[in-house]
Motif scaffolding. Sequence first.
Motif, PDB file in Angstrom:
ATOM      1  N   VAL A  51     110.396  28.940  47.578  1.00 30.94           N
ATOM      2  CA  VAL A  51     109.718  28.003  46.469  1.00 30.94           C
ATOM      3  C   VAL A  51     109.161  26.910  47.354  1.00 30.94           C
ATOM      4  O   VAL A  51     109.860  26.250  48.237  1.00 30.94           O
ATOM      5  CB  VAL A  51     110.528  27.795  45.460  1.00 30.94           C
ATOM      6  CG1 VAL A  51     111.823  27.143  45.795  1.00 30.94           C
ATOM      7  CG2 VAL A  51     109.809  26.627  44.604  1.00 30.94           C
ATOM      8  N   ARG A  52     108.095  26.386  47.081  1.00 26.33           N
ATOM      9  CA  ARG A  52     107.109  25.230  47.653  1.00 26.33           C
ATOM     10  C   ARG A  52     106.989  24.296  46.467  1.00 26.33           C
ATOM     11  O   ARG A  52     106.602  24.755  45.313  1.00 26.33           O
ATOM     12  CB  ARG A  52     106.259  25.727  48.582  1.00 26.33           C
ATOM     13  CG  ARG A  52     106.932  26.197  49.952  1.00 26.33           C
ATOM     14  CD  ARG A  52     105.653  26.645  50.679  1.00 26.33           C
ATOM     15  NE  ARG A  52     106.261  27.322  52.188  1.00 26.33           N
ATOM     16  CZ  ARG A  52     105.350  27.718  53.028  1.00 26.33           C
ATOM     17  NH1 ARG A  52     104.081  27.562  52.946  1.00 26.33           N
ATOM     18  NH2 ARG A  52     105.812  28.068  54.313  1.00 26.33           N
ATOM     19  N   TYR A  53     106.660  23.004  46.993  1.00 23.91           N
ATOM     20  CA  TYR A  53     105.951  21.874  45.956  1.00 23.91           C
ATOM     21  C   TYR A  53     105.345  20.800  47.117  1.00 23.91           C
ATOM     22  O   TYR A  53     105.848  20.432  47.910  1.00 23.91           O
ATOM     23  CB  TYR A  53     107.159  21.310  45.309  1.00 23.91           C
ATOM     24  CG  TYR A  53     106.533  20.214  44.510  1.00 23.91           C
ATOM     25  CD1 TYR A  53     105.721  20.354  43.468  1.00 23.91           C
ATOM     26  CD2 TYR A  53     107.066  18.739  45.004  1.00 23.91           C
ATOM     27  CE1 TYR A  53     105.268  19.056  42.657  1.00 23.91           C
ATOM     28  CE2 TYR A  53     106.674  17.799  44.048  1.00 23.91           C
ATOM     29  CZ  TYR A  53     105.870  17.872  43.223  1.00 23.91           C
ATOM     30  OH  TYR A  53     105.391  16.592  42.239  1.00 23.91           O
ATOM     31  N   GLY A  54     103.979  20.842  46.621  1.00 26.42           N
ATOM     32  CA  GLY A  54     103.294  19.878  47.455  1.00 26.42           C
ATOM     33  C   GLY A  54     103.029  20.130  48.902  1.00 26.42           C
ATOM     34  O   GLY A  54     102.722  19.160  49.768  1.00 26.42           O
ATOM     35  N   MET A  55     103.040  21.570  49.249  1.00 26.84           N
ATOM     36  CA  MET A  55     103.103  21.608  50.729  1.00 26.84           C
ATOM     37  C   MET A  55     101.704  22.097  51.147  1.00 26.84           C
ATOM     38  O   MET A  55     100.981  23.269  51.572  1.00 26.84           O
ATOM     39  CB  MET A  55     103.877  22.939  51.046  1.00 26.84           C
ATOM     40  CG  MET A  55     105.213  22.926  51.072  1.00 26.84           C
ATOM     41  SD  MET A  55     105.992  21.754  52.504  1.00 26.84           S
ATOM     42  CE  MET A  55     106.047  20.384  51.666  1.00 26.84           C
ATOM     43  N   ARG A  56     100.455  21.086  50.801  1.00 31.88           N
ATOM     44  CA  ARG A  56      99.197  21.171  51.279  1.00 31.88           C
ATOM     45  C   ARG A  56      98.718  19.724  51.835  1.00 31.88           C
ATOM     46  O   ARG A  56      99.513  18.649  51.494  1.00 31.88           O
ATOM     47  CB  ARG A  56      98.452  21.294  50.030  1.00 31.88           C
ATOM     48  CG  ARG A  56      98.850  22.755  49.273  1.00 31.88           C
ATOM     49  CD  ARG A  56      98.172  23.945  50.153  1.00 31.88           C
ATOM     50  NE  ARG A  56      98.731  25.317  49.298  1.00 31.88           N
ATOM     51  CZ  ARG A  56      98.121  26.327  49.831  1.00 31.88           C
ATOM     52  NH1 ARG A  56      97.346  26.525  50.774  1.00 31.88           N
ATOM     53  NH2 ARG A  56      98.422  27.547  48.987  1.00 31.88           N
ATOM     54  N   ASN A  57      97.866  19.701  52.548  1.00 36.91           N
ATOM     55  CA  ASN A  57      97.220  18.382  53.038  1.00 36.91           C
ATOM     56  C   ASN A  57      97.086  17.652  51.732  1.00 36.91           C
ATOM     57  O   ASN A  57      97.364  16.439  51.397  1.00 36.91           O
ATOM     58  CB  ASN A  57      95.861  18.629  53.872  1.00 36.91           C
ATOM     59  CG  ASN A  57      96.140  19.170  54.947  1.00 36.91           C
ATOM     60  OD1 ASN A  57      97.303  19.077  55.508  1.00 36.91           O
ATOM     61  ND2 ASN A  57      95.168  19.475  55.751  1.00 36.91           N
ATOM     62  N   TRP A  58      96.324  18.008  50.816  1.00 34.19           N
ATOM     63  CA  TRP A  58      95.976  17.553  49.576  1.00 34.19           C
ATOM     64  C   TRP A  58      96.969  18.091  48.320  1.00 34.19           C
ATOM     65  O   TRP A  58      96.562  19.322  47.966  1.00 34.19           O
ATOM     66  CB  TRP A  58      94.623  17.386  49.018  1.00 34.19           C
ATOM     67  CG  TRP A  58      94.318  16.811  47.789  1.00 34.19           C
ATOM     68  CD1 TRP A  58      93.849  17.613  46.805  1.00 34.19           C
ATOM     69  CD2 TRP A  58      94.494  15.325  47.402  1.00 34.19           C
ATOM     70  NE1 TRP A  58      93.788  16.530  45.615  1.00 34.19           N
ATOM     71  CE2 TRP A  58      94.202  15.410  46.080  1.00 34.19           C
ATOM     72  CE3 TRP A  58      94.889  14.407  47.949  1.00 34.19           C
ATOM     73  CZ2 TRP A  58      94.274  14.243  45.445  1.00 34.19           C
ATOM     74  CZ3 TRP A  58      95.167  13.092  47.216  1.00 34.19           C
ATOM     75  CH2 TRP A  58      94.899  12.997  45.886  1.00 34.19           C
ATOM     76  N   SER A  59      97.636  17.324  47.632  1.00 36.51           N
ATOM     77  CA  SER A  59      98.454  18.001  46.415  1.00 36.51           C
ATOM     78  C   SER A  59      98.429  16.592  45.448  1.00 36.51           C
ATOM     79  O   SER A  59      98.516  15.527  45.955  1.00 36.51           O
ATOM     80  CB  SER A  59      99.607  18.451  46.879  1.00 36.51           C
ATOM     81  OG  SER A  59     100.341  17.732  47.312  1.00 36.51           O
ATOM     82  N   GLU A  60      98.832  16.867  44.311  1.00 36.99           N
ATOM     83  CA  GLU A  60      99.034  15.800  43.273  1.00 36.99           C
ATOM     84  C   GLU A  60     100.500  15.766  42.763  1.00 36.99           C
ATOM     85  O   GLU A  60     100.906  17.002  42.436  1.00 36.99           O
ATOM     86  CB  GLU A  60      97.974  16.106  42.184  1.00 36.99           C
ATOM     87  CG  GLU A  60      96.637  15.855  42.562  1.00 36.99           C
ATOM     88  CD  GLU A  60      95.410  15.890  41.603  1.00 36.99           C
ATOM     89  OE1 GLU A  60      95.672  14.805  40.808  1.00 36.99           O
ATOM     90  OE2 GLU A  60      94.850  16.918  41.356  1.00 36.99           O
TER      91      GLU A  60
END
Length: 476
Positions: free
Chosen positions: A447-456
């Motif tokens: 599981v992941r959360y916010g694992m991007r360059n851009w996320s909110e």
Amino acid sequence: MKKILSLILLAGCLMTANAKVTMPSVFADNMVLQQNTDVAFWGTADPGEKVTVSQTWSSEKAVTTAGKDGKWSVTVPTISAGGPYEVTVSGKDGKTVLKNILLGEVWICAGQSNMEMQMKGFQGQPVKDAAYYISGARPEIPIRSCNLRRIKSLKVEEDCPATWYVHDSEGVSEASATAYFFALRLYETLEIPVGIINVSWGGTPIEAWMDRELLEKEFAGEFDLSSYETGEFRKDRPYRTAACLYNGMLHTVIPFTAKGFIWYQGCDNKDRFEQYKRLQPAFVKMLREQWGNEDMPFYFTQIAPYSYGRPQDRAAGYMMWAQAQTLALIPHSGMAATHDAGEQECIHPANKKAVGDRLAFLALCNDYGIRGFDPNPPIYQSAEFKDGKAYVKFKVDGMGLSPINLDLPGFELAGEDQVFYPATARICHDKSMIEVSCPEVTAPAAVRYGMRNWSEATMFNCYGIPVSPFRSDNWK
């Protein structure tokens, strides 16, 4: 008078025309000294010369003698917050009188461009509500800011030009925005003077701020230190040369007595996030050893989401999680989360008040006895996978996570095939836990959360502090 002071500071020391006793430029009119402690003074004089430091808050005098190398140092006891006072440093040929000195709380504020960014902003990149704070500045408000000039060096320097500003419109305009909002929150809560010393340079990696000896000892072979053999800075962005900003800037304010250290840096190390988990703890250990304070508070800012040209790439998300992981490795530390304070197309977000406030919340709670709220971002602890869902546990205070009773986007699930799909979460009856699911993944393994360059940000604690981005896996 301001022009005369600036010329003196640029000369590298503050002294009267006939005085031979010198001090680093960080000792100047308008400075703030740490209250209720022994503050360090140091400088140079003729070998064997007697140096006396006196001040107007007590009748005590501190006396020392310059060594064979001409260096002297002494500590001066301070009393509770107040002022203005004067400090006089005397030698055989004259004296230096420092005026309009306050006693209060002093913090070293360092990092790259998001710490360097002044209240007046960068060209085309404003600080939110800057005109309101600049136009409303009043000199009687006892917040003072000090800016060090950008200096890179291949040898350890003893001085860096520095300017202390009072709280007038010019001073607030020139202050680091992040540091200013930090200081303003402290002042408004504690009602005592606050001094902030800004030691920052945009686009710089953490290793530029670290001691060369430390890099050679603990990170042997990981950094190019050939500049110290050739005498030439690296060709691309010379200010990124390892140890060069420690040499030229940071070393010159050690050991100016301070309550603690706030740090906003990481963008230039984001592609080396695993290494950063070793670098930041080593950096903090170095600071505490060289300041002679093993309990010196260290509060840092998580990098904010930004596209970096490829918003779906993951380096920034990985870096945010790496930063959060250093909390367990650094005693007396805290992290100001910024997952809700980034801008997709600007690496210098305008909302510096959120950052400064969150850094101040950490200090107020941990160092000044303010209670009744949790200043920490919720941090991932563990995940259990069962019944086609991920159950994620967080480290969060008893008030738990928010908002409840809503489907929260921004999550991802993957099975053993390591292919991630968008997922949604809901906060469980145990408000420190969430359940995450998506129809494409019936047997989740990560599981992941916010694992991007851009996320909110979609999830917070009950005081508006965003949950730190995280991942349960170590896949690429």
